[in-house]
Design an enzyme around this catalytic site. Sequence first.
Site, PDB file in Angstrom:
ATOM      1  N   HIS A  21       0.834  -1.201  -0.043  1.00  0.00           N
ATOM      2  CA  HIS A  21       0.010   0.083   0.079  1.00  0.00           C
ATOM      3  C   HIS A  21       0.758   1.244   0.125  1.00  0.00           C
ATOM      4  O   HIS A  21       1.928   1.206   0.647  1.00  0.00           O
ATOM      5  CB  HIS A  21      -0.810  -0.085   1.301  1.00  0.00           C
ATOM      6  CG  HIS A  21      -1.783  -1.405   1.301  1.00  0.00           C
ATOM      7  ND1 HIS A  21      -3.103  -1.433   0.507  1.00  0.00           N
ATOM      8  CD2 HIS A  21      -1.727  -2.342   1.912  1.00  0.00           C
ATOM      9  CE1 HIS A  21      -3.405  -2.454   0.650  1.00  0.00           C
ATOM     10  NE2 HIS A  21      -2.826  -3.161   1.546  1.00  0.00           N
ATOM     11  N   CYS A  33      -2.055   4.951  -4.741  1.00  0.00           N
ATOM     12  CA  CYS A  33      -2.638   3.706  -4.628  1.00  0.00           C
ATOM     13  C   CYS A  33      -3.598   3.582  -5.815  1.00  0.00           C
ATOM     14  O   CYS A  33      -3.731   2.518  -6.499  1.00  0.00           O
ATOM     15  CB  CYS A  33      -3.441   3.646  -3.481  1.00  0.00           C
ATOM     16  SG  CYS A  33      -4.075   1.891  -3.119  1.00  0.00           S
TER      17      CYS A  33
END
Length: 104
Positions: A21, A33
Site C-alpha cells: 500500500h 494507490c
Amino acid sequence: MIKIKIARDEHGISLISMQGHAEYDQYGKDIVCSAASTIIIGGINAIAQLGYLSFISYKVDAGDVELEINNTECTELQIILNTLLVQFQSVEESYPKYIQVQEV
C-alpha cells in the site's frame, strides 16, 4: 510502499506483481494507490477486451495483484504490458517514496 515487480523471459514481460500500500494519504484519498490500481486493473480489462485473456492468468487479493503471462510471444500483448510498465514508471518518477518499480 507499493512494490511492482516485472519479470521477463526471452520474448518479453512474463510477470507483473503489485504488492503493498502506498500510504500516501488516508484510504479513499490515496492518489498513488488509486493510480497503481487503475493501471493494473485497466490493463487486465484491456487484455480481456482485446481477446487476449486466455494468454494470461491473474489473481487479485486485497489490493495485491499478480499477472502471469502464459504466452509471452504475442506482440500485441507485449505492447499492452510495456505500456503498463511505462505508466508505473511515470507514477514512480512522481512519487518515489510511495511506489517502486523493479525489474527482476
